[in-house]
Design an enzyme around this catalytic site. Structure first.
Site, PDB file in Angstrom:
ATOM      1  N   LYS A  55       0.798  -1.180   0.047  1.00 13.42           N
ATOM      2  CA  LYS A  55       0.005   0.091   0.023  1.00 13.42           C
ATOM      3  C   LYS A  55       0.824   1.259  -0.151  1.00 13.42           C
ATOM      4  CE  LYS A  55      -3.939  -2.322   2.229  1.00 13.42           C
ATOM      5  NZ  LYS A  55      -4.397  -2.774   3.271  1.00 13.42           N
ATOM      6  N   GLN A  99      -4.589  -1.438   9.501  1.00 17.51           N
ATOM      7  CA  GLN A  99      -4.640  -2.929   8.984  1.00 17.51           C
ATOM      8  C   GLN A  99      -5.289  -3.780   9.958  1.00 17.51           C
ATOM      9  OE1 GLN A  99      -3.420  -3.673   5.826  1.00 17.51           O
ATOM     10  NE2 GLN A  99      -4.213  -5.484   6.117  1.00 17.51           N
ATOM     11  N   ASP A 122     -11.356   3.003   4.594  1.00 13.95           N
ATOM     12  CA  ASP A 122     -11.829   1.592   4.456  1.00 13.95           C
ATOM     13  C   ASP A 122     -13.330   1.590   4.346  1.00 13.95           C
ATOM     14  OD1 ASP A 122     -10.043  -0.442   4.128  1.00 13.95           O
ATOM     15  OD2 ASP A 122      -9.516  -0.820   5.962  1.00 13.95           O
TER      16      ASP A 122
END
Ligand code: NDP
Length: 299
Positions: A55, A99, A122
């Site tokens: 990422k 994460q 997200d």
């Protein structure tokens, strides 16, 4: 019978990333700073480390700033929350990604809920989830949005099509169903208690498999001519003499190729879209946060 078309997510994601890079450069020119994405990793899970590194690399390659925060596995809940608060307040940070999964002693839900909805790249906070349900602008989970992009690229209008989503997770199944509803599909959400799943799937013009069970969806479950999006990523046990097993999806790919009109492969289908859409979400958030108009909201 002709074989199904293979939906190339890798190529689509590369094209999306180059569009993102163009918009990131014009954002920097207008805002006087780069769009910024912060990624928080707690602990040393090897798979999570690989994702986070990937990422960060792609964020920088697209001309955005990457802020990595690696915390030890025994980080206290209060310290993690304090970091989220600092990132929420930091004007250089447009998107915050924690994460998952977090180590077991941490309250994942409380951590996610702490993220400002304007930086929730997200799309997992209750506000983002509510905005999606209400059809309001907001940030949408990356994997389902990437799947929708592949579908629209392939089919154009989805209006009136029967879509069956197998799986009802917060991360994939539920937002996927909301997105398809927003495109005027007739949506069925199937799950582990669904009666006669093959018959339900056979009604679908669009099948989205997000289950986590290797090759569960068989060719004779699929309506001829359907479009199949395989979200699943499963590693099979290694074959003899090999150290690593093959990666397969939730759909029996070889069988689906004989029946469907189009299928995503695993790997190389939905997978590459997820990070590309994360960068897209960060850039959309940056424009909104800085009050800069984004020429192409469909980015
Ligand atoms: P979850 O485990 O959270 O959810 C799985 C869903 O599948 C549940 O709703 C469950 O039903 C349903 N299910 C389980 N068994 C069956 C069955 N036999 N028949 C019908 N439905 C069943 O998984 P995720 O949604 O997080 O992920 C799904 C898959 O997608 C995984 O393989 C994951 O690795 C992959 N994935 C891929 C990503 C990518 O970037 N390509 C990103 C995220 C996930 P119930 O609710 O009743 O338990």
């Amino acid at each position: 019978m002709t074989q199904a078309a293979i939906i190339d997510g890798k190529e689509f994601a590369a094209t999306l990333r180059s569009r993102i890079a163009g918009h990131a450069a014009s954002f920097e020119a207008k805002a006087g700073r780069k769009a910024g994405l912060a990624v928080v990793l707690v602990g040393e899970d090897p798979a999570s480390q690989v994702y986070v590194a990937s990422k960060a690399k792609q964020t920088v390659e697209c001309g955005m700033a990457s802020f990595e925060h690696k915390l030890p596995a025994d980080t206290a809940q209060a310290d993690l929350i304090a970091l989220i608060d600092r990132l929420n307040a930091d004007p250089m940070v447009d998107g915050i990604l924690v994460q998952l999964p977090l180590p077991g002693h941490l309250d994942e839900q409380a951590v996610v809920e702490r993220i400002s909805p304007d930086k929730d790249v997200d799309g997992l906070t209750p506000i983002s989830t509510g905005r999606l349900a209400l059809g309001l602008p907001g940030l949408v989970p990356c994997t389902p949005l990437g799947s929708l992009m592949l579908l629209k690229d392939r089919l154009g209008s989805l209006s009136g099509l029967n879509a069956v989503v197998i799986g009802r997770s917060i991360l994939v199944g539920k937002p996927m169903a909301q997105l398809l509803l927003g495109e005027n599909c007739t949506v069925t959400i199937a799950h582990s208690r669904t009666a006669d799943l093959p018959a339900v799937v056979r009604r679908a013009d669009i099948v989205i498999a997000a289950v986590g069970r290797p090759e569960m969806v068989k060719g004779d479950w699929i309506k001829p001519g359907a479009t199949v999006i395989d979200v699943g990523i499963n590693r099979l046990p290694p074959e003899e003499g090999k150290t690593k097993g093959r990666l397969v999806g939730d759909v029996d790919y070889a069988e689906a190729l004989q029946v469907a009109a189009a299928v995503t492969p695993v790997p190389g289908g939905v997978g590459p879209m997820t990070i590309a859409v994360l960068l897209r979400n960060a850039l959309v958030a940056a424009h909104r946060n800085a009050g800069v108009a984004l020429g192409d909201e469909t980015l």
